[in-house]
Design a protein around this motif. Structure first.
Motif, PDB file in Angstrom:
ATOM      1  N   VAL A 166     -43.788  59.791 -14.835  1.00 25.84           N
ATOM      2  CA  VAL A 166     -44.424  58.477 -14.627  1.00 25.84           C
ATOM      3  C   VAL A 166     -45.891  58.543 -15.092  1.00 25.84           C
ATOM      4  N   ARG A 167     -46.564  59.668 -14.750  1.00 28.18           N
ATOM      5  CA  ARG A 167     -47.962  59.837 -15.171  1.00 28.18           C
ATOM      6  C   ARG A 167     -48.056  59.846 -16.700  1.00 28.18           C
ATOM      7  N   ALA A 168     -47.074  60.465 -17.347  1.00 27.42           N
ATOM      8  CA  ALA A 168     -47.153  60.619 -18.807  1.00 27.42           C
ATOM      9  C   ALA A 168     -46.868  59.329 -19.560  1.00 27.42           C
ATOM     10  N   VAL A 169     -45.951  58.489 -19.040  1.00 26.39           N
ATOM     11  CA  VAL A 169     -45.477  57.394 -19.904  1.00 26.39           C
ATOM     12  C   VAL A 169     -45.572  55.971 -19.342  1.00 26.39           C
ATOM     13  N   SER A 170     -45.929  55.813 -18.061  1.00 30.95           N
ATOM     14  CA  SER A 170     -45.820  54.457 -17.488  1.00 30.95           C
ATOM     15  C   SER A 170     -46.766  53.453 -18.155  1.00 30.95           C
ATOM     16  N   HIS A 171     -47.861  53.924 -18.765  1.00 29.92           N
ATOM     17  CA  HIS A 171     -48.781  52.994 -19.448  1.00 29.92           C
ATOM     18  C   HIS A 171     -48.250  52.572 -20.821  1.00 29.92           C
ATOM     19  N   VAL A 172     -47.196  53.252 -21.271  1.00 30.19           N
ATOM     20  CA  VAL A 172     -46.631  52.941 -22.599  1.00 30.19           C
ATOM     21  C   VAL A 172     -45.233  52.332 -22.490  1.00 30.19           C
ATOM     22  N   ILE A 173     -44.448  52.830 -21.510  1.00 29.25           N
ATOM     23  CA  ILE A 173     -43.051  52.394 -21.382  1.00 29.25           C
ATOM     24  C   ILE A 173     -42.914  51.535 -20.127  1.00 29.25           C
ATOM     25  N   PRO A 174     -42.577  50.240 -20.311  1.00 31.32           N
ATOM     26  CA  PRO A 174     -42.528  49.339 -19.145  1.00 31.32           C
ATOM     27  C   PRO A 174     -41.250  49.465 -18.311  1.00 31.32           C
TER      28      PRO A 174
END
Ligand SMILES: NC(=O)C1=CN([C@@H]2O[C@H](COP(=O)(O)OP(=O)(O)OC[C@H]3O[C@@H](n4cnc5c(N)ncnc54)[C@H](OP(=O)(O)O)[C@@H]3O)[C@@H](O)[C@H]2O)C=CC1
Ligand SMILES: C[C@H](CCC(=O)NCCS(=O)(=O)O)[C@H]1CC[C@H]2[C@@H]3C(=O)C[C@@H]4C[C@H](O)CC[C@]4(C)[C@H]3CC[C@]12C
Length: 276
Positions: free
Chosen positions: A207-215
């Motif tokens: 979640v830390r790695a991708v939540s800002h990119v993958i909705p």
């Protein structure tokens, strides 16, 4: 031969008293697998780098009912650790029923930076150590007619952007373990190999790695962990979790790969991807 040796239905009692190694068990999906296996009264040997976290997970496993629980700490990029882990299993249990290969080294979700050293190190941690652990475990698994469970990703079947080094290590796992499975069947060796193809799961690190990119909403790690154990016990060839989204992606990839690539690219918030 392989087909007929697999049980039909999963029952949690199937794990009672079984001797199981879980790598990468200090957090995320590995930690949740340890808790399920503890409830099911298995013997556990857990590994990861961070001793303080492993100590806490072992304590919790004992509270939950594990037949026994211990750990070995160390980094899987060290060539001696896989042998050490299997020696510990042999000395304490005299055998092994299930090897769950789950750990991964850190890698970002970003454009490939050109850092070849990182790719080499990640291959050592995410791939070579899996091969070394499985190799050292095979004599005991042959004896017990046990199972190897390899935790992989949809990124090890379909390469999306921003995971080039990671994706390479997961594709390598499919190549190696799918070939090895064939050889075991040819040799009539009753050791199953289950490759787990996971989509986005709600572990802290993912979640830390991708939540800002993958909705997308990630799937729950607790359920994911249980499905992995279940697939291993049932000696399945592959697990697809969550079944609907991973299944759809694999189907679309096989019939219209370029369409899938463009859907993946357009679903990302590309403006939030940081360049290193
Ligand atoms: N979460 C997701 O969305 C997805 C996960 N997966 C797969 O699921 C598995 C688990 O992922 P997840 O739970 O999210 O990951 P986490 O980051 O939560 O856990 C990784 C585990 O590996 C350990 N680890 C990290 N570096 C090393 C190292 N060098 N040597 C030994 N152990 C190490 C960590 O502990 P420590 O830091 O203490 O060493 C930790 O226990 C992985 O195989 C991953 O590829 C697949 C698809 C999606
Ligand atoms: C979200 C990715 C898959 C592409 C997609 O569009 N998803 C919709 C369908 S799905 O929910 O079924 O996937 C994620 C699939 C695999 C993930 C990555 C992974 O394998 C674990 C890595 C672990 C590391 O700690 C950082 C994050 C990951 C790169 C993670 C990122 C999200 C996926 C690419």
């Amino acid at each position: 031969f392989y087909f007929y040796s697999a049980p039909e239905n999963f029952n949690e009692e199937m794990l009672r008293g079984k001797r199981v190694i879980v790598t990468g068990a200090s957090s995320g999906i590995g930690e949740q697998m340890a808790y399920h296996l503890a409830r099911m009264e298995a013997h556990l040997l857990l590994t990861a780098r961070t001793e303080a976290k492993l100590q806490k997970v072992v304590e919790r496993c004992l509270e939950l009912g594990a037949a026994s629980a211990r750990y070995i700490s160390g980094s899987m990029d060290s060539p001696s650790l896989p042998e050490q882990v299997l020696r510990e299993a042999e000395n304490t249990w005299g055998g092994l029923d299930m090897l769950i290969l789950n750990h991964i080294g850190q890698s970002g979700f970003t454009y490939f930076s050109g850092d070849v050293g990182h790719v080499r190190k990640l291959l050592e941690t995410n791939f070579v150590s899996y091969v070394a652990l499985a190799t050292a475990a095979l004599p005991m698994l042959k004896e017990s007619e046990g199972s190897i469970v390899v935790v992989s990703s949809i990124a090890g079947k379909i390469a999306g952007p921003f995971t080039a080094p990671y994706s390479a290590t997961k594709f390598a796992l499919d190549g190696f373990f799918s070939s090895l499975r064939q050889e075991l069947i040819i040799d009539k060796v009753n050791v199953s190999i289950t490759l787990c193809i996971l989509g986005y799961i709600n572990t802290e690190s993912a979640v830390r790695a991708v939540s800002h990119v993958i909705p997308d909403t990630p799937a729950p790690k607790e359920e994911c962990a249980l499905e992995i154990i279940r697939a291993g016990v049932l000696r399945r060839r592959e697990l697809h979790y969550p079944g609907s989204s991973v299944g759809t992606m694999l189907l679309l990839h096989s019939i219209a790969p370029e369409l899938l690539d463009s859907i993946v690219r357009s679903s990302y918030r590309l403006e939030n991807v940081q360049r290193t």
